[in-house]
Design a protein around this motif. Structure first.
Motif, PDB file in Angstrom:
ATOM      1  N   THR A 283       0.847  -1.203   0.000  1.00  0.00           N
ATOM      2  CA  THR A 283       0.000   0.000   0.000  1.00  0.00           C
ATOM      3  C   THR A 283       0.883   1.254   0.000  1.00  0.00           C
ATOM      4  OG1 THR A 283      -1.615  -1.205   1.320  1.00  0.00           O
ATOM      5  CG2 THR A 283      -1.866   1.191   1.229  1.00  0.00           C
TER       6      THR A 283
ATOM      7  N   PHE B 203      -3.185   3.653  -2.978  1.00  0.00           N
ATOM      8  CA  PHE B 203      -3.432   2.460  -3.788  1.00  0.00           C
ATOM      9  C   PHE B 203      -2.900   1.238  -3.044  1.00  0.00           C
ATOM     10  CE2 PHE B 203      -3.381   5.918  -6.842  1.00  0.00           C
ATOM     11  CZ  PHE B 203      -4.463   5.612  -7.671  1.00  0.00           C
TER      12      PHE B 203
ATOM     13  N   ALA C 149      -2.759  -2.635  -8.419  1.00  0.00           N
ATOM     14  CA  ALA C 149      -3.683  -2.069  -7.437  1.00  0.00           C
ATOM     15  C   ALA C 149      -5.099  -2.573  -7.692  1.00  0.00           C
ATOM     16  CB  ALA C 149      -3.650  -0.557  -7.512  1.00  0.00           C
TER      17      ALA C 149
ATOM     18  N   ARG D 280      -8.468   1.638  -4.552  1.00  0.00           N
ATOM     19  CA  ARG D 280      -8.043   3.043  -4.553  1.00  0.00           C
ATOM     20  C   ARG D 280      -8.790   3.708  -3.412  1.00  0.00           C
ATOM     21  NH1 ARG D 280      -9.184   7.489  -9.377  1.00  0.00           N
ATOM     22  NH2 ARG D 280      -8.611   9.318  -8.152  1.00  0.00           N
TER      23      ARG D 280
ATOM     24  N   ILE E 156       0.195   0.438 -10.779  1.00  0.00           N
ATOM     25  CA  ILE E 156       0.577   1.729 -10.169  1.00  0.00           C
ATOM     26  C   ILE E 156       2.053   1.725  -9.743  1.00  0.00           C
ATOM     27  CG2 ILE E 156       0.184   3.239  -8.163  1.00  0.00           C
ATOM     28  CD1 ILE E 156      -2.043   3.557 -10.147  1.00  0.00           C
TER      29      ILE E 156
ATOM     30  N   TRP F   3      -4.291   0.487 -17.078  1.00  0.00           N
ATOM     31  CA  TRP F   3      -5.455   0.162 -16.243  1.00  0.00           C
ATOM     32  C   TRP F   3      -6.326  -0.877 -16.938  1.00  0.00           C
ATOM     33  CZ3 TRP F   3      -5.037   5.616 -17.451  1.00  0.00           C
ATOM     34  CH2 TRP F   3      -5.808   6.031 -18.551  1.00  0.00           C
TER      35      TRP F   3
END
Lengths: 457, 158
Positions: free
Chosen positions: B49, B63, B110, B113, B129, B149
């Motif tokens: 994280t 994230f 990730a 979020r 990320i 993404w």
């Protein structure tokens, strides 16, 4: 060359500023070149093109679904992908750049609104319900966006190209500027190099010059010593013979002289004595400069010493018509001094006082001992020392210009020698003088009880 | 009555179904499937994280998700020191990501979020990320294209 030397820091400073400029230009150039890269995935051109593409894919998926050979999942996926793309357009640097381009984004907003209002239409789609009226209506509403998005794409591309052209112009200008700066730096560097070379050459020359001067000075010093030696032996010896012979004549060895002869003999004797003094003085100064002037300190009772010396000045007093008077003599003062050197100082000062005194006046000699210092003073009542002579009076060969007074004679070395001797004794010599009133010379030197123990008994 | 029973069944099973369906496929060269992950399985892995900014969001967000290195290790390519892995998105967008990137930095897949799952409409369910705010070097524009993404597949090896 001096100008170059002074300009050195200015040149270095300018160089530094130029280098900073170049570095800043390079950073700026890098930024501009990065900005030109419109193909990056964070560029709005890329995003808008993708939206156009994703809209077409959604159209196709829906057409396939309606035609009965497309899966509802495919429509859902395309719907969501287009949605996410439209949301991305309003976020981060893409949104900022679009705002910067000042282009109208209504079409994207409208399309997102259309998707949002048809969320239920998409959820209601099932594999069985192929000819749903809502689905066909949504497709009909979607199709016009195809053309609108094409226009939007071209607008964004045009804005990006326009900005890129501006950046390209900047890059060209910066490149030219950098070229110029680089030329300046190179010029300054060459100038600095030339300066260093010239400076180096100059230092070498200057060193050679100094070596030559030193050699000359050494040669001159040797020549002077040789001259002094010649003077000592070759001049003084015959002079002693002359002096002796004249003295004998004066004593009457040649019988009685006619008054005229006698006057000539007196002149000869006086001048030979003056010449002897001059030679002695010159030798003394030379001994001081070569460090061979000798001292032989002894225990001396100063008051007795001065009283004993007084008769020696009788002839001098008669010559200049002055009377020597002893003031306070601090009786019983005993010091460790060289009597020969002390006599030299006293004779110089007393004879100066006599020479510059007004006829018929008195010269006062006195002695004081405040604490561990002896102060000897000789005062006259004479013409005084002119202002312009006060600074130079202790210099070698300096003589007070007495052209409007009687010619006092002398070598111009007396006070110089007195000063050298006094300083060698650890003392000082100075004077008070007022023009037309008189002059007092003071000599001070240390005289402490412990110094007596150092003296040979 | 039937309807409500059906709805109840839907409410119980559909989320489970969604969480357990495959969202990420790892393949070796020649598209040979090495492993598959559901969101549940990704959540079961060690989570990394950090808070970071990136050019696609306003401000910064926290994230979290498994690190790319962990996924590559689990696929049996832990010895990989150089070369590239190929990442593919749901819209078939592809990017070549240097192995050195995830060996040097905490590159994560990730899945959350700001503690929220990411929907397809919000760049989910998986967003690659980089910790850009922690490393100035990562703020070079070259890294922007690697923040892929809606990730669906990773191809490892030559």
């Amino acid at each position: 060359m001096m100008v170059l030397r002074q300009a050195r820091w200015v040149v270095f400073g300018a160089l530094l500023v130029l280098l900073v400029f170049i570095a800043m230009n390079l950073v700026s150039l890098r930024g501009r070149i990065d900005s030109l890269d419109v193909g990056t995935t964070s560029s709005p051109v890329w995003f808008v093109n993708r939206i156009e593409y994703d809209e077409l894919l959604l159209e196709r998926a829906m057409n396939q679904y309606i035609a009965g050979f497309g899966a509802v999942e495919a429509v859902n996926l395309r719907f969501d992908l287009l949605w996410s793309r439209l949301v991305s357009l309003g976020e981060g640097t893409t949104a900022a750049t679009l705002q910067d381009y000042d282009v109208d984004t209504t079409v994207a907003d409208d399309l997102l609104a259309l998707l949002k209002s048809n969320e239920a239409t998409i959820s209601a789609m099932t594999d069985e319900n192929l000819f749903d009226a809502d689905t066909t209506r949504f497709l009909a509403e979607l199709i016009p966006y195809n053309k609108r998005l094409r226009t939007f794409s071209l607008t964004v591309l045009a804005a990006s190209t326009k900005q890129a052209k501006g950046w390209r112009d900047d890059v060209v200008a910066l490149s030219k500027q950098n070229g110029l700066l680089l030329g300046l730096v190179t010029g300054a560097f060459l100038l600095g190099l030339a300066y260093l070379l010239v400076e180096n050459l100059r230092t070498t020359n200057s060193l050679k010059e100094k070596e030559n001067l030193l050699a000359d000075a050494t040669a001159a010093n040797i020549a002077k010593s040789q001259f002094i030696s010649v003077m000592n032996h070759e001049l003084r010896t015959p002079l002693s013979s002359i002096h002796g012979a004249v003295a004998l004549l004066n004593a009457g060895i040649g019988g009685e002289q006619s008054p005229k002869s006698q006057r000539l003999i007196d002149i000869a004797q006086s001048n030979s004595e003056q010449l002897s003094e001059l030679i002695q003085d010159l030798l003394d100064v030379e001994k001081f400069s070569t460090g061979t002037f000798s001292f032989d300190p002894q225990i001396v009772n100063l008051a007795d010493f001065i009283e004993d010396e007084l008769p020696a000045y009788t002839a001098l007093g008669e010559t200049y018509d002055v009377e020597f008077v002893l003031g306070n003599l601090a009786p019983g003062t005993v010091c460790n001094v060289d009597p020969v050197r002390l006599r030299q100082i006293l004779t110089n000062l007393v004879s100066n006082a006599a020479k510059f005194s007004t006829a018929g006046m008195k010269v006062n000699i006195s002695l004081e001992q405040p604490s561990d210092t002896i102060i000897l003073s000789i005062s006259d009542t004479g013409i005084g020392i002119p202002e312009d002579a006060k600074l130079s009076i202790f210099d070698a060969f300096y003589q007070v210009d007495s052209s409007n007074e009687r010619n006092v004679g002398g070598t111009g070395l007396g006070l110089r020698i007195a000063k050298l001797i006094v300083e060698r004794m650890g003392g000082k010599i100075w004077f008070d003088s007022e023009a037309g009133v008189g002059t007092t010379f003071y000599v001070s030197f240390p005289c402490r009880a412990d110094m007596l123990n150092d003296a040979p008994s | 009555m039937y309807v409500s029973a059906f709805t109840a069944i839907l409410f119980v099973f559909v989320p489970t179904l969604l969480f357990s369906q495959t969202i990420l496929t790892i393949t070796g060269p020649d598209q040979v499937v090495v492993s598959e992950y559901s969101l549940n399985e990704l959540d079961a892995l060690e989570q990394t994280t950090f808070e970071t900014e990136n050019p696609y969001i306003d401000g910064s967000s926290v994230f979290s998700g498994p690190s790319l290195k962990l996924i590559v290790d689990q696929a049996g390519y832990g010895e990989l020191q150089n070369g590239f892995v190929t990442l593919t998105a749901l819209n078939d967008y592809q990017v070549q990501l240097p192995v050195a990137d995830f060996l040097s930095y905490d590159v994560i897949l990730a899945t959350r979020r700001d503690d929220e799952e990411m929907s397809l409409r919000d760049k989910g369910p998986i967003w690659v990320i980089y910790p850009m705010s922690d490393h100035v070097a990562l703020q070079d524009p070259v890294y922007n294209g690697r923040l892929i993404w809606q990730l669906k597949q990773i191809e490892v090896g030559e």
